[in-house]
Design a protein around this motif. Sequence first.
Motif, PDB file in Angstrom:
ATOM      1  N   SER A 118       0.820  -1.215   0.000  1.00  0.00           N
ATOM      2  CA  SER A 118       0.000   0.000   0.000  1.00  0.00           C
ATOM      3  C   SER A 118       0.854   1.265   0.000  1.00  0.00           C
ATOM      4  O   SER A 118       0.463   2.282  -0.579  1.00  0.00           O
ATOM      5  N   TYR A 152      -6.432  -2.776  -5.067  1.00  0.00           N
ATOM      6  CA  TYR A 152      -6.965  -1.601  -4.374  1.00  0.00           C
ATOM      7  C   TYR A 152      -7.927  -0.863  -5.316  1.00  0.00           C
ATOM      8  O   TYR A 152      -7.563  -0.556  -6.459  1.00  0.00           O
ATOM      9  N   ARG A 235     -13.625  -6.224   5.621  1.00  0.00           N
ATOM     10  CA  ARG A 235     -12.449  -5.503   6.122  1.00  0.00           C
ATOM     11  C   ARG A 235     -12.478  -5.403   7.645  1.00  0.00           C
ATOM     12  O   ARG A 235     -12.243  -4.331   8.229  1.00  0.00           O
ATOM     13  N   LEU A 428      -2.296  -4.533   3.691  1.00  0.00           N
ATOM     14  CA  LEU A 428      -3.248  -3.635   4.347  1.00  0.00           C
ATOM     15  C   LEU A 428      -2.558  -2.359   4.820  1.00  0.00           C
ATOM     16  O   LEU A 428      -1.519  -2.417   5.488  1.00  0.00           O
ATOM     17  N   TYR A 431      -1.140  -1.465   8.726  1.00  0.00           N
ATOM     18  CA  TYR A 431      -1.274  -2.730   9.450  1.00  0.00           C
ATOM     19  C   TYR A 431      -0.431  -2.742  10.719  1.00  0.00           C
ATOM     20  O   TYR A 431      -0.915  -3.106  11.797  1.00  0.00           O
ATOM     21  N   SER A 470      -8.776   4.261   9.125  1.00  0.00           N
ATOM     22  CA  SER A 470      -7.548   4.307   8.340  1.00  0.00           C
ATOM     23  C   SER A 470      -7.807   3.939   6.888  1.00  0.00           C
ATOM     24  O   SER A 470      -7.307   4.592   5.967  1.00  0.00           O
ATOM     25  N   TYR A 471      -8.626   2.893   6.675  1.00  0.00           N
ATOM     26  CA  TYR A 471      -8.868   2.445   5.302  1.00  0.00           C
ATOM     27  C   TYR A 471      -9.717   3.453   4.530  1.00  0.00           C
ATOM     28  O   TYR A 471      -9.553   3.603   3.316  1.00  0.00           O
ATOM     29  N   SER A 475      -8.583   4.721   1.007  1.00  0.00           N
ATOM     30  CA  SER A 475      -9.447   4.545  -0.158  1.00  0.00           C
ATOM     31  C   SER A 475      -9.574   5.843  -0.959  1.00  0.00           C
ATOM     32  O   SER A 475      -9.478   5.839  -2.196  1.00  0.00           O
TER      33      SER A 475
END
Length: 491
Positions: A118, A152, A235, A428, A431, A470-471, A475
Amino acid sequence: MKKSLLLKIICLALVLALALCACGTPPENVTSDAQSGAQGGGEPVETHPEISGTVTFAVRDNVLEQTRALLREFMTIYPNIRVEVQEFSSSDDLYTYLTTQSTAQNMPDVVLGWDNLSAFALQNWLYPLNEFLDADDETQYINQEILDGFTYEGQVYAVPSYLLFSSVVVNLDLLDELNLDVPGYDWTIDEFVELAKAATTTSTSGINHLESLDQYLMMQLQETGGQWGYDPATRTFNLTSGAFEQAERYVEDLRKVPQLVADDLRDPNVTANGGMDDYAKKFGANADGLADGKILIANQSTWDDTWLATSLEGINWDFYPIPGVTAESGKQIVHADYGMMLSTAQDPEAAFEVLKFFTYGKDGLLARMRLQEENAGGMFANNRFTVPASSHPEVAEMFANCTNVPEGVKYMYAHMDNAVKGDYSKVLPDYWKVVNDSIYQAIERIRNGEDPASVAAETEAKINNDFAASYAVFSEQMKQVQSDFEAMRAQ
C-alpha cells in the motif's frame, strides 16, 4: 576442396552468424547463450519476437547471478526485449531505494518485493495490471485470494512472485531415536502437542520456540478469515470467535511443560556473566540444541530454508504444515512475495513480460525450477527451491518431481485447495501501527492474567474501529492516485 569454394563457405557462415546476432540484444551484463527456443532440452517453447522494448529490472545483489541466468532463458523467448539490470543492495529498504530512484528520475520498470504494498501504491509508483492480466490465459492459475490482496479500488497492483508457507520442521532422526511414530502431513493440533510433550526429556526438547505459533494455530482453529481472522469482504478482524483465546491456551499449555520450549531455557543475564543457564546445562556449553539434533520440532517456516539446510546438515528433517483441528480440516497458510511494474515504464507491454516471467509465468517458473535443481555453479545454494505462484499443470508436475524440494513442501503446494492467506500484513494500509501493536499488547495482557474473552473483545473493537478509519482515508487517496495516473503517464 578448392580455395575459392572454401572462401564462399566461410563467407556464408559469417553472414548467417551476423543474422542470428541481429535477432536480439542481450540484457546488460548478461552473456548470450545459443537461442535454442527450448527449455532444458525439453519441448520447444513459443517465442515472441513481435514484442520489443527496453526494460529496466531492479535486482538485489544477492540474487544477481541467479537473475542473469534466468534472463538468458528469457532471451530465448523474447529476443527483442532488452533488459537492463539495475543492481541494488539486498540490505537496502525497498521503499527508501525507490524514493531515491524516483528523486533521481531513474525509476526501474520492474522490481520484486515483500514490503507493505500500500505504501508504494500511494506514491503512484505502480502500474495497474488489469489490462494485461485480463488478456493472459495464465492468470487463471494464480490463487484468487492472493491476487485480490494486491487489489486496491478495483485495480491490481502486483502479482505473486513466490509462495511461502507457515510451517514447522520435524527432526525425523530424533523421532526414530525416541521411538516415536512419524506423523502424517495431515496431522492435528492435538497430535502435534502430544508429540512435543513426548519428545521432552532431560536431554531433548519438544520445540525450539513459540513465536507466532498462536497466530498460525488461530488460523486453523477459526472457520473463516485469514491472518488474525481478517475478512477482506468486510475488512474486519475477528478475535471473538473463540479461536484467538483457544490458540493462546494451546501456546501457554506448551510453555508450562518444564523444558519443552528450548529457547525459554536461555538466560542472557546468566551467560553474560560467564555462567551456564538452563539451556547450556541441558544441551551443553555453547551448544545449539537444534543443530545437534536434540530438539524435535523447529517452529520455522519455508522462508527459513536457507539457514535450516546449513544448520541441520546431516539430520533427516522435513517441513510439516501447521497442524489442523482435524486431519480433514487442515489449511495451508500461504504467504506471497510479489512483483510490481512501475508506473514510469516506457514500454509497458515488454515490462509486463519481464514481470510475468519472474513471477507467475509458466516459462519462467519451469526455467527457475530446472536451474535450481541443477544448481549449476552453486549459484542457487542459498535458494535451493521456491514455491511456484502458479498452479499451471506443467508447473505443478515439474514441482512434484523436483528432487531439491522437501516432500512436506510438495504436500503443502499440492493441497492449496484449502488455503488461507497468512500475510495481510503485506497489503493492508497501516497494518503495523493499527493492527499488529494492538494484538501483541492484548497477548501480553492475557499472559499477565487478564480475562482472555474481555481482552479479545476490547481489542477487536479497537482494531476494527481504527482500521475502518484508516482504510477510509486510504481509499480516498487511492481514488486520487488512480485519477492522476494517466496525467502522470503523459508527462
